[in-house]
Design a protein around this motif. Structure first.
Motif, mmCIF file in Angstrom:
data_model
loop_
_atom_site.group_PDB
_atom_site.id
_atom_site.type_symbol
_atom_site.label_atom_id
_atom_site.label_comp_id
_atom_site.label_asym_id
_atom_site.label_seq_id
_atom_site.Cartn_x
_atom_site.Cartn_y
_atom_site.Cartn_z
ATOM 1 N N ALA A 260 -13.191 -69.758 -0.749
ATOM 2 C CA ALA A 260 -14.167 -69.921 0.337
ATOM 3 C C ALA A 260 -13.815 -69.078 1.566
ATOM 4 O O ALA A 260 -14.609 -68.969 2.488
ATOM 5 C CB ALA A 260 -14.247 -71.397 0.722
ATOM 6 N N MET A 261 -12.609 -68.483 1.581
ATOM 7 C CA MET A 261 -12.170 -67.723 2.757
ATOM 8 C C MET A 261 -12.456 -66.247 2.533
ATOM 9 O O MET A 261 -11.957 -65.642 1.581
ATOM 10 C CB MET A 261 -10.680 -67.966 3.016
ATOM 11 C CG MET A 261 -10.403 -69.377 3.515
ATOM 12 S SD MET A 261 -8.692 -69.911 3.273
ATOM 13 C CE MET A 261 -7.885 -69.007 4.520
ATOM 14 N N SER A 262 -13.266 -65.663 3.435
ATOM 15 C CA SER A 262 -13.680 -64.269 3.224
ATOM 16 C C SER A 262 -12.517 -63.297 3.390
ATOM 17 O O SER A 262 -12.528 -62.214 2.826
ATOM 18 C CB SER A 262 -14.786 -63.914 4.210
ATOM 19 O OG SER A 262 -14.293 -64.044 5.534
ATOM 20 N N ASP A 263 -11.496 -63.686 4.181
ATOM 21 C CA ASP A 263 -10.406 -62.733 4.435
ATOM 22 C C ASP A 263 -9.134 -63.084 3.656
ATOM 23 O O ASP A 263 -8.028 -62.772 4.062
ATOM 24 C CB ASP A 263 -10.117 -62.625 5.940
ATOM 25 C CG ASP A 263 -9.722 -63.955 6.561
ATOM 26 O OD1 ASP A 263 -9.829 -65.004 5.889
ATOM 27 O OD2 ASP A 263 -9.294 -63.959 7.733
ATOM 28 N N LEU A 264 -9.319 -63.758 2.497
ATOM 29 C CA LEU A 264 -8.186 -64.045 1.617
ATOM 30 C C LEU A 264 -8.649 -63.853 0.182
ATOM 31 O O LEU A 264 -9.693 -64.375 -0.219
ATOM 32 C CB LEU A 264 -7.697 -65.486 1.831
ATOM 33 C CG LEU A 264 -6.413 -65.892 1.108
ATOM 34 C CD1 LEU A 264 -5.214 -65.097 1.633
ATOM 35 C CD2 LEU A 264 -6.141 -67.382 1.261
ATOM 36 N N GLY A 265 -7.880 -63.084 -0.601
ATOM 37 C CA GLY A 265 -8.231 -62.883 -2.015
ATOM 38 C C GLY A 265 -8.154 -64.198 -2.775
ATOM 39 O O GLY A 265 -7.347 -65.069 -2.445
ATOM 40 N N ASP A 266 -8.969 -64.328 -3.833
ATOM 41 C CA ASP A 266 -9.075 -65.609 -4.541
ATOM 42 C C ASP A 266 -7.739 -66.114 -5.070
ATOM 43 O O ASP A 266 -7.506 -67.320 -5.110
ATOM 44 C CB ASP A 266 -10.059 -65.469 -5.723
ATOM 45 C CG ASP A 266 -11.498 -65.326 -5.233
ATOM 46 O OD1 ASP A 266 -11.704 -65.372 -4.000
ATOM 47 O OD2 ASP A 266 -12.399 -65.163 -6.077
ATOM 48 N N ASP A 267 -6.871 -65.205 -5.528
ATOM 49 C CA ASP A 267 -5.595 -65.630 -6.113
ATOM 50 C C ASP A 267 -4.407 -65.394 -5.186
ATOM 51 O O ASP A 267 -3.266 -65.607 -5.577
ATOM 52 C CB ASP A 267 -5.340 -64.876 -7.431
ATOM 53 C CG ASP A 267 -6.257 -65.391 -8.539
ATOM 54 O OD1 ASP A 267 -6.616 -66.593 -8.492
ATOM 55 O OD2 ASP A 267 -6.627 -64.596 -9.425
ATOM 56 N N GLU A 268 -4.685 -64.932 -3.970
ATOM 57 C CA GLU A 268 -3.561 -64.556 -3.102
ATOM 58 C C GLU A 268 -2.748 -65.755 -2.611
ATOM 59 O O GLU A 268 -1.617 -65.584 -2.175
ATOM 60 C CB GLU A 268 -4.068 -63.743 -1.899
ATOM 61 C CG GLU A 268 -4.433 -62.325 -2.288
ATOM 62 C CD GLU A 268 -4.773 -61.452 -1.078
ATOM 63 O OE1 GLU A 268 -4.454 -60.262 -1.135
ATOM 64 O OE2 GLU A 268 -5.359 -61.953 -0.094
ATOM 65 N N TYR A 269 -3.318 -66.946 -2.711
ATOM 66 C CA TYR A 269 -2.560 -68.139 -2.286
ATOM 67 C C TYR A 269 -1.250 -68.268 -3.058
ATOM 68 O O TYR A 269 -0.299 -68.873 -2.587
ATOM 69 C CB TYR A 269 -3.414 -69.409 -2.466
ATOM 70 C CG TYR A 269 -3.595 -69.831 -3.912
ATOM 71 C CD1 TYR A 269 -2.693 -70.711 -4.516
ATOM 72 C CD2 TYR A 269 -4.647 -69.327 -4.678
ATOM 73 C CE1 TYR A 269 -2.841 -71.081 -5.843
ATOM 74 C CE2 TYR A 269 -4.802 -69.688 -6.003
ATOM 75 C CZ TYR A 269 -3.891 -70.567 -6.585
ATOM 76 O OH TYR A 269 -4.028 -70.919 -7.901
ATOM 77 N N LYS A 270 -1.188 -67.649 -4.255
ATOM 78 C CA LYS A 270 0.030 -67.753 -5.078
ATOM 79 C C LYS A 270 1.190 -66.976 -4.469
ATOM 80 O O LYS A 270 2.348 -67.246 -4.761
ATOM 81 C CB LYS A 270 -0.241 -67.225 -6.483
ATOM 82 C CG LYS A 270 -1.224 -68.068 -7.275
ATOM 83 C CD LYS A 270 -1.550 -67.420 -8.613
ATOM 84 C CE LYS A 270 -2.578 -68.253 -9.382
ATOM 85 N NZ LYS A 270 -3.085 -67.526 -10.559
ATOM 86 N N GLN A 271 0.872 -65.968 -3.647
ATOM 87 C CA GLN A 271 1.918 -65.093 -3.105
ATOM 88 C C GLN A 271 2.286 -65.424 -1.656
ATOM 89 O O GLN A 271 2.964 -64.652 -1.008
ATOM 90 C CB GLN A 271 1.463 -63.631 -3.167
ATOM 91 C CG GLN A 271 1.831 -62.937 -4.474
ATOM 92 C CD GLN A 271 0.940 -63.331 -5.621
ATOM 93 O OE1 GLN A 271 -0.270 -63.147 -5.559
ATOM 94 N NE2 GLN A 271 1.532 -63.895 -6.663
#
Length: 310
Positions: A260-271
């Motif tokens: 839902a965050m436009s300035d975060l890649g969908d899978d970037e939460y993992k890094q």
């Protein structure tokens, strides 16, 4: 490698470059090849690399580098508000202002400048800021990079107002990790925390370390001044030491919120993992002329040790 601290002139370790919006960035370097980059947009540390050139802070590949939007990543400064507040933008306005380089800051203790490359920045409120938050302040920020590669941020906030004011504060540190499910935090065991995912209800941490398998958004209260973030896969540990910052925010948006965050890649939460030195539960109140100091130092050490060694 033959640099001794006595010969090394920390002033030569500074370089000013411009970003693509024409805003100055200050690059700090140490003799071993470590570096840190600070943008005058927000006084934000946007890069911190070790001597091998590996990036230690997370920045989203979709980050928007355009004022008035704070960049997603690095270490934004949250002041005078951490989180949401009706009258002030989320996390305050300091991270969206253009700071100036402070050529003549009041002195800090000598161990805060010896053997370190550092830059001193200054933020004062504009007329516009005073309409939103009617308090005069001087905010001095020193960012330094040690010979040991450690990154230190020291904030000094002075009330130059005729009346007291209160604020909350946070260094919103985005750490780069190999895989969030392989990471654990030590040092917050048995602490109470507010859980922002359940209406700021208060709980007590039960585990002997914090590990991650879903979204987390917590404020650990009255926490110890040293917290360790262990990255099992990279065999390295971030050691965060803080002063004047009683709370620690732990945040990861996980998959649903990332999408839902436009300035975060969908899978970037993992890094990424945010572990912030902060003052939230009890706001800081300054009388006229008073000054508050909050400092945070981040070191990276090999993970062969455990938190008992701290």
């Amino acid at each position: 490698m033959g640099h001794s601290a006595a010969v090394w002139d920390s002033r030569l370790a500074l370089e000013t470059v411009k970003d693509w919006n024409g805003i100055d960035q200050i690059v700090l370097r140490n003799p071993l090849g470590g570096s840190a980059r600070v943008s005058l947009h927000g006084g934000q540390v946007i890069s911190w690399r070790n001597e091998r050139g590996e990036e230690l802070l997370f920045t989203s590949s979709k980050a928007i580098f355009k004022p008035p939007k704070a960049m997603r990543g690095g270490i934004p400064i949250c002041f005078p508000q951490f989180g949401n507040c009706d009258s002030i933008e989320q996390h305050g306005f300091a991270r969206n202002k253009i700071w100036t380089v402070d050529d003549d800051p009041p002195p800090l203790p000598t161990n805060d400048s010896q053997g370190k490359a550092y830059v001193d920045l200054l933020l004062k409120p504009s007329e516009e800021d005073l309409k939103v938050w009617p308090h005069s302040f001087e905010f001095r920020l020193r960012v330094s990079l040690g010979m040991d590669g450690n990154l230190t941020l020291i904030s000094r906030i002075r009330n130059v107002n005729g009346k007291p004011f209160s604020f909350s504060f946070g260094y919103h540190s985005h750490l780069s990790v190999s895989d969030i499910s392989e990471v654990r935090i030590e040092g917050l065991e048995t602490m109470d925390y507010f859980d922002n995912l359940s209406k700021r209800e208060r709980f007590t941490e039960q585990g002997d370390a914090i590990t991650f398998e879903s979204e987390i958004d917590r404020v650990y209260l009255g926490s110890p001044n040293c917290v360790a973030v262990l990255d099992h896969e990279r065999k390295r540990t971030y050691v965060i030491k803080k002063e004047g910052l009683p709370d620690v925010v732990v945040w990861n948006p996980w998959d649903k919120k990332s999408k839902a965050m436009s300035d975060l890649g969908d899978d970037e939460y993992k890094q990424m993992l945010c572990v912030d030195g902060a003052a939230i539960e009890k706001p800081i109140t300054l009388k006229p002329g008073e000054e508050w100091t909050g400092r945070m130092e981040i070191a990276v050490v090999p993970s062969s040790f455990c938190s008992e060694d701290l």
